[in-house]
Write an enzyme that holds these catalytic residues in place. Structure first.
Site, PDB file in Angstrom:
ATOM      1  N   ARG A 222      -2.703  10.949 -26.993  1.00 49.73           N
ATOM      2  CA  ARG A 222      -3.865  10.485 -27.747  1.00 49.73           C
ATOM      3  C   ARG A 222      -3.741   8.972 -27.946  1.00 49.73           C
ATOM      4  NH1 ARG A 222      -6.492  14.297 -26.486  1.00 49.73           N
ATOM      5  NH2 ARG A 222      -7.203  15.977 -27.833  1.00 49.73           N
ATOM      6  N   HIS A 270     -10.356   9.100 -20.134  1.00 49.51           N
ATOM      7  CA  HIS A 270     -10.019  10.411 -20.720  1.00 49.51           C
ATOM      8  C   HIS A 270     -10.417  11.555 -19.770  1.00 49.51           C
ATOM      9  CE1 HIS A 270      -9.192  12.400 -24.853  1.00 49.51           C
ATOM     10  NE2 HIS A 270      -8.988  13.284 -23.901  1.00 49.51           N
TER      11      HIS A 270
HETATM   12  C1  GLV Z   1      -8.466  16.590 -24.238  1.00 46.85           C
HETATM   13  O1  GLV Z   1      -7.900  15.572 -24.465  1.00 46.85           O
HETATM   14  C2  GLV Z   1      -8.183  17.813 -24.903  1.00 46.85           C
HETATM   15  O2  GLV Z   1      -7.523  17.825 -25.965  1.00 46.85           O
HETATM   16  O3  GLV Z   1      -8.607  18.869 -24.391  1.00 46.85           O
END
Ligand code: GLV
Length: 307
Positions: A222, A270
């Protein structure tokens, strides 16, 4: 018996069709068409609805993500378990992303791309995989899958987590006390930790200083685990060689964010993995059936631990 789906709307109809075919006894409602909230027994969500108190017969919250840091666990009713759907598709996506980037760093792809840009034809010495040490922080289902997969290339593999783990062929370290010993051996460090109070800001100047000179870092955890300014300092001083960043504290980043144009940062939006209804459905249904039979579910979050 109704399940409320509250996540990416474009994937909602696929979830609904899967339940209709394989579990017609469970009625699927797609957010925001909740109907009577007291009829909802299961919630499958990226984020729970704000009026959760109205869902007075809710039995389980299934998180449709790998991480659950977006949930304020302290605000959720105590008697309702929060359960991660351990989607094999997410694990596969993370394994692909980790392999792609670890191999690219191992084979100096960012350097060769920069050289090509400058019309420079220079071959550098190859380091055998057996001499390249890959360390993974976070040894849950994802970190373990990555380390197992990377074994096929012959890398020296290390793992670190809060608690002790045993993974065949991997030197595992545990807890704060063993973190420096682990870090001192990581040529490529990959973060797959959950975001908790303990891991917020863990990728900081002290951690980078404990890595060997010339190491590279991949953050697949994260964004809030990384202190951006400390990474820039470590890259600019030459102590770190390269960073691969898939997650940021603020997504998308502002136009001025220094990572966009940094020559030693490879930034992706991401995309490490996504929950696919097709692969996650089996894990979700299995957990629902376990719950209905009064059996233990897999992926249950420990509230106090935060993951
Ligand atoms: C993405 O980062 C998730 O947590 O699925």
């Amino acid at each position: 018996m109704a399940l409320l789906y509250k996540s990416d709307p474009s994937r909602g109809p696929t979830w609904k069709a899967l339940f209709a075919e394989h579990a017609p006894d469970i009625e699927i409602r797609l957010w925001p068409d909740v109907g009577d909230p007291t009829e909802i027994r299961y919630l499958a969500a990226w984020l729970p609805p704000e009026n959760l108190a109205e869902f007075s017969n809710l039995e389980v919250i299934y998180a449709l993500s790998a991480g659950v840091d977006q949930f304020d666990l302290s605000q959720l009713p105590d008697h309702v378990p929060v359960v991660r759907v351990l989607d094999p598709g997410i694990a596969q996506g993370i394994v692909e992303y980790a392999s792609l980037t670890v191999l690219s760093l191992h084979r100096q792809v960012p350097l060769y791309l920069r050289q090509q840009h400058q019309h420079e034809w220079t071959a550098h010495a190859l380091t055998p995989a057996s001499e390249r040490r890959i360390g993974v922080m976070g040894l849950g289902n994802l970190g373990t899958a990555v380390l197992r997969h990377l074994g096929a290339y012959g890398f020296k593999r290390l793992g670190w987590a809060r608690s002790a783990h045993h993974i065949e062929g991997v030197d595992c370290y545990a807890g704060k006390a063993q973190l420096p010993a682990f870090l001192s051996q990581c040529d490529i460090l990959l973060c797959l930790l959950p975001l908790t109070d303990e891991t917020r800001g863990i990728l900081n100047a002290d951690l980078f200083a404990a890595l060997p000179s010339g190491a590279s870092v991949i953050n697949l955890g994260r964004g809030a685990q990384l202190v951006d300014a400390d990474l820039l300092t470590a890259l600019d001083s030459g102590h770190l060689d390269q960073a691969v960043i898939d997650v940021l504290e603020q997504e998308p980043p502002s136009e001025e964010h220094p990572f966009w144009d940094h020559p030693k940062i490879w930034l992706t939006p991401h995309i490490g993995a996504m929950t696919f209804p097709q692969s996650a459905f089996g894990a979700l249904l299995d957990n629902i059936r376990r719950h209905q039979r009064g059996e233990a579910m897999t992926g249950v979050i420990e509230r106090l631990r935060g993951y």
